[in-house]
Enzyme design. Structure first.
Site, PDB file in Angstrom:
ATOM      1  N   MET A   1       2.762   9.870   1.499  1.00  0.00           N
ATOM      2  CA  MET A   1       4.386   9.763   1.752  1.00  0.00           C
ATOM      3  C   MET A   1       4.618  10.381   2.725  1.00  0.00           C
ATOM      4  SD  MET A   1       5.029   9.795  -2.570  1.00  0.00           S
ATOM      5  CE  MET A   1       4.917   8.652  -3.670  1.00  0.00           C
TER       6      MET A   1
ATOM      7  N   HIS B   1      -2.861   5.076   0.942  1.00  0.00           N
ATOM      8  CA  HIS B   1      -2.505   4.386   1.325  1.00  0.00           C
ATOM      9  C   HIS B   1      -0.735   4.642   2.044  1.00  0.00           C
ATOM     10  CE1 HIS B   1       1.346   2.112  -1.740  1.00  0.00           C
ATOM     11  NE2 HIS B   1       1.490   2.220  -0.574  1.00  0.00           N
TER      12      HIS B   1
ATOM     13  N   MET C   1       2.355   5.283   2.993  1.00  0.00           N
ATOM     14  CA  MET C   1       3.998   5.456   2.990  1.00  0.00           C
ATOM     15  C   MET C   1       4.277   6.080   3.752  1.00  0.00           C
ATOM     16  SD  MET C   1       4.007   5.165  -1.241  1.00  0.00           S
ATOM     17  CE  MET C   1       2.487   5.641  -1.450  1.00  0.00           C
TER      18      MET C   1
ATOM     19  N   SER D   1      -5.595   7.166  -9.045  1.00  0.00           N
ATOM     20  CA  SER D   1      -4.701   7.236  -7.835  1.00  0.00           C
ATOM     21  C   SER D   1      -4.020   9.382  -7.672  1.00  0.00           C
ATOM     22  CB  SER D   1      -2.708   6.647  -7.846  1.00  0.00           C
ATOM     23  OG  SER D   1      -2.087   7.566  -7.577  1.00  0.00           O
TER      24      SER D   1
ATOM     25  N   ASP E   1      -2.238   8.503  -2.004  1.00  0.00           N
ATOM     26  CA  ASP E   1      -0.976   8.431  -2.262  1.00  0.00           C
ATOM     27  C   ASP E   1      -0.176   9.054  -1.011  1.00  0.00           C
ATOM     28  OD1 ASP E   1      -0.648   5.206  -2.845  1.00  0.00           O
ATOM     29  OD2 ASP E   1      -0.065   7.062  -5.220  1.00  0.00           O
TER      30      ASP E   1
END
Ligand code: DX5
Ligand code: ZN
Length: 229
Positions: A45, A74, A76, A17, A43
């Site tokens: 966000m 991912h 989010m 990650s 990630d």
């Protein structure tokens, strides 16, 4: 752009990650772990679905020429649908959407229509039942083993049961679905998650926050492979 193949379904995959990497030298960090990387976990966000902001499509686009690994993004985000096209264009190979934001069925088909693989993610407090209906329609199910938003948290043991149930249903149904675990994966929890059925292991701090990220990734692979044997 042709999406990169995620590899044989069910085989052990290590997904560093980049959240735990040094963004100032991101390409170099990604290349340093390349030999022990199967998927690269990105990630995203939005500061709304989670109380933190990380990176988005421009960074993915900049990183793309430096890696031939499967970019596992991912999301989010409260409204991932609004940005799916931007992710596809930036070089994302797969996107995972949180079941908590709703509209999952449409998000799955929209991501596919853009040529990406697609996963569904469940937070630690979200029951397995919320994701189970999508298993036959997705490329991977991702179980969060920390509360999303921050790296470096401790693995929540309770989610092991979710992994076992998902692995059972995937195998029983002969489904073409990988099972990914995200959060707090290290040398102690990787074998537990692998034994419970996870085959894609995301690790941030346990790889990048060490003096030798490549060796750290290799060690995680090693202990996980032994737990599966
Ligand atoms: C948390 C992220 C994770 C995180 C993992 O919101 O989804 O991917 O970066 O980091 P570690 O391995 O440090 O828990
Ligand atoms: Zn993640």
């Amino acid at each position: 752009m042709t999406a990169i193949d995620p590899g044989p379904i069910g085989s052990l995959r290590i997904a560093p990650s980049i959240l735990a990497a040094d963004f100032g030298v991101l390409a170099a960090q990604v290349q340093a772990v390349d030999a022990q990387t199967d998927w690269l976990h990105v990630d995203v966000m939005d500061g709304h679905f989670v109380p933190n902001i990380s990176l988005g499509p421009p960074v993915i686009k900049s990183l793309r020429p430096y890696s031939e690994r499967f970019f596992d993004c991912h999301l989010m985000m409260s409204d991932p649908g609004r940005y799916l096209e931007a992710f596809a264009k930036s070089g994302a190979d797969g996107v995972s959407v949180h079941v908590e934001v709703g509209g999952t069925k449409n998000l799955i088909s929209d991501a596919r229509a853009l040529g990406m693989r697609v996963g569904v993610v469940v937070n630690p407090e979200t029951p397995y039942e919320a994701a189970a209906p999508f298993l036959a329609d997705i490329d991977y199910l991702m179980i969060m083993s920390v509360h999303p938003g921050f790296g470096g948290q401790s693995f929540i043991d309770d989610v092991l049961e979710k992994l076992r149930r998902a692995r059972h249903d995937i195998d029983e149904g002969g489904l073409a679905c990988d099972l990914e675990i995200d959060g707090g994966i290290d040398l102690h929890t990787a074998p537990e998650a692998a034994a419970a059925g996870a085959n894609v292991l995301v690790a941030g701090s346990a790889i990048f926050a060490t003096p030798d990220p490549l060796a750290a990734a290799a060690a995680i692979r090693d202990v996980a492979l032994r737990a599966r044997a």
